[in-house]
Design an enzyme around this catalytic site. Structure first.
Site, short mmCIF file in Angstrom:
data_model
loop_
_atom_site.label_atom_id
_atom_site.label_comp_id
_atom_site.label_asym_id
_atom_site.label_seq_id
_atom_site.Cartn_x
_atom_site.Cartn_y
_atom_site.Cartn_z
N LYS A 66 0.69 -1.29 -0.20
CA LYS A 66 -0.09 -0.05 0.19
C LYS A 66 0.83 1.11 0.06
O LYS A 66 1.87 1.24 0.65
CB LYS A 66 -0.90 -0.02 1.27
N LYS A 102 5.39 2.46 -2.52
CA LYS A 102 5.33 3.97 -2.96
C LYS A 102 6.12 3.83 -4.41
O LYS A 102 6.33 3.30 -5.10
CB LYS A 102 6.70 4.95 -2.27
N THR A 185 -5.99 12.04 7.83
CA THR A 185 -4.91 12.21 8.54
C THR A 185 -4.87 13.20 9.53
O THR A 185 -4.12 13.23 10.70
CB THR A 185 -3.75 12.32 7.38
N ASN A 216 -3.59 19.80 3.33
CA ASN A 216 -4.63 19.18 3.69
C ASN A 216 -4.78 18.73 5.32
O ASN A 216 -5.54 18.81 6.06
CB ASN A 216 -4.75 18.05 2.87
#
Length: 411
Positions: A66, A102, A185, A216
């Site tokens: 992931k 990644k 997050t 964000n």
């Protein structure tokens, strides 16, 4: 010190604390697979342009790999390797059934039109579609990419494999994205901060915060901390930095930042030198921007009692030592910013089940995972008599090492 050197260093310290066999230690560091592909597309003017795309798949002992896909001109293989490895430990700390990966494309997304970005994303997906998958490797957005990029990958992948919403996370809601993912997050940072402060007999209410970075993660953390009664006294982003000792009106700042594309010029606070934001007087410092911003040059001047690492690798190892000697408590990135990947996991689960959750359930589950994660990290700190960073690393590395040995992969 670059991210790869620092990550390897932390891994080796954790392996030593755990007493890992040297062969196992070596096999855990080597990436499972590194992919490099050429992506040639016709530009809008009819000319051809070539870009290099890549994917580092680090480890799949605990589940599918992931990790994000970034579009950036300086995509650095070393950094991507470090971030793929970091994802392996981070997913293990969060106790979600993933390994780390990644990837990205060396391009400047700002110089490409929407149709050029779409063509580039589709060509990249065509080159790697047989190496990613619902139970193999699940990409997500990162720097320079977003829900639209994930929608293109989903569509292109589905041409080869049938409709497969679980192949990427961070998708638009209309294509199976999860509610609460946008704030995940930042909300995870809130829950992590609450868990740490509870340990010290404190709450968020009345604490003074400084947040470096108002993208964000930083903006959501600021909004949620403000709603919980925290006082945010200074904020910075790429446009500038502002300060108000009485506390910044965060809802007004969010409106200003949206309208003016940054915090610069906000009337409810005074402008300050962006370089000084990390050393402003506060109780809790949240670096939520770039890596390596806390280093030996500024570590001695930091006044915060707690640092919550919302960014990846914001603290250099030399700064770590200086701050630890000063008694500053650092909540490491590998745990503190894991809210995003945790809600990505929830999105994947919802897609596989074909059953979507409401936002309240997403946030409740996230709080459970973040709270349990902190307890697990503290347990490792007690076992190995170490700080929170090593507690988190030993927790992550130990879980991956155990899965590796149980699967019979321990070389």
């Amino acid at each position: 010190m670059n991210a790869l050197v620092a990550t390897n260093r932390n891994f080796k310290l954790a392996a030593r604390l755990l007493g890992l066999d040297s062969k196992l230690e070596k096999s855990l560091l080597i990436p499972f697979r590194e992919i490099k592909v050429e992506c040639t597309i016709p530009k809008d003017d009819g000319s051809l342009a070539s870009f290099v795309g890549f994917r580092v798949q680090h480890d799949n002992a605990r589940g599918p790999m992931k990790g994000g896909i970034r579009y950036h001109p300086e995509v650095d293989p070393d950094e991507v390797n470090a971030l793929a490895q970091l994802m392996t430990w981070k997913t293990a700390v969060a106790n979600i059934p993933y390994g780390g990966a990644k990837g990205g494309i060396g391009c400047n997304p700002g110089e490409l039109s929407i149709s050029e970005l779409e063509r580039l994303t589709r060509v990249f997906t065509q080159k790697i579609h047989d190496l990613i998958g619902i139970h193999t490797d699940v990409p997500a957005p990162d720097m320079g990419t977003g829900p639209q990029t994930m929608a293109w990958i989903l569509d292109e992948y589905s041409k080869f494999h049938g409709y497969s919403p679980a192949v990427v996370t961070g998708k638009p809601i209309d294509l199976g994205g999860s509610l609460g993912r946008d704030a995940a997050t930042g909300r995870g940072v809130l829950f992590a901060t609450e868990a740490l402060l509870n340990e010290h007999g404190k709450t968020i209410f009345g604490q003074r915060f400084v947040i470096q970075g108002f993208g964000n993660v930083g903006s959501w953390a600021a909004k949620l901390i403000h709603e919980s009664g925290g006082k945010i006294v200074a904020v910075s982003d790429i446009t500038g930095a502002i300060k108000n000792n009485k506390g910044i009106d965060i809802p007004s700042l969010l409106n200003h930042a949206k309208e003016h594309k940054g915090v610069k010029g906000f009337h409810g606070a005074d402008p300050i030198d962006p370089n000084s934001v990390l050393v402003e007087d506060c109780d809790i410092l949240i670096p939520a921007a770039l890596g390596g911003v806390i280093n030996r040059e500024n570590a001695n001047d930091i006044k915060a009692k707690f640092i919550i690492e919302a960014a990846n690798h914001p603290t250099d190892p030399e700064a770590d030592e200086i701050l630890t000697k000063k008694g500053v408590v650092i909540l490491p990135d590998i745990y503190a910013n894991s809210g995003g990947v945790t809600v990505s996991y929830f999105e994947w689960v919802q897609n596989i089940q074909g059953f979507m959750w409401d936002e309240e359930k997403v946030n409740k589950e996230l709080k459970t995972y973040m709270t349990t994660g902190f307890k697990d990290v503290k347990e490792m700190c007690k076992t190995h008599n170490c700080d929170l960073r090593m507690g988190a690393f030993t927790l992550g590395v130990n879980r991956v090492a155990r899965a590796t040995v149980l699967r019979g992969w321990g070389a």
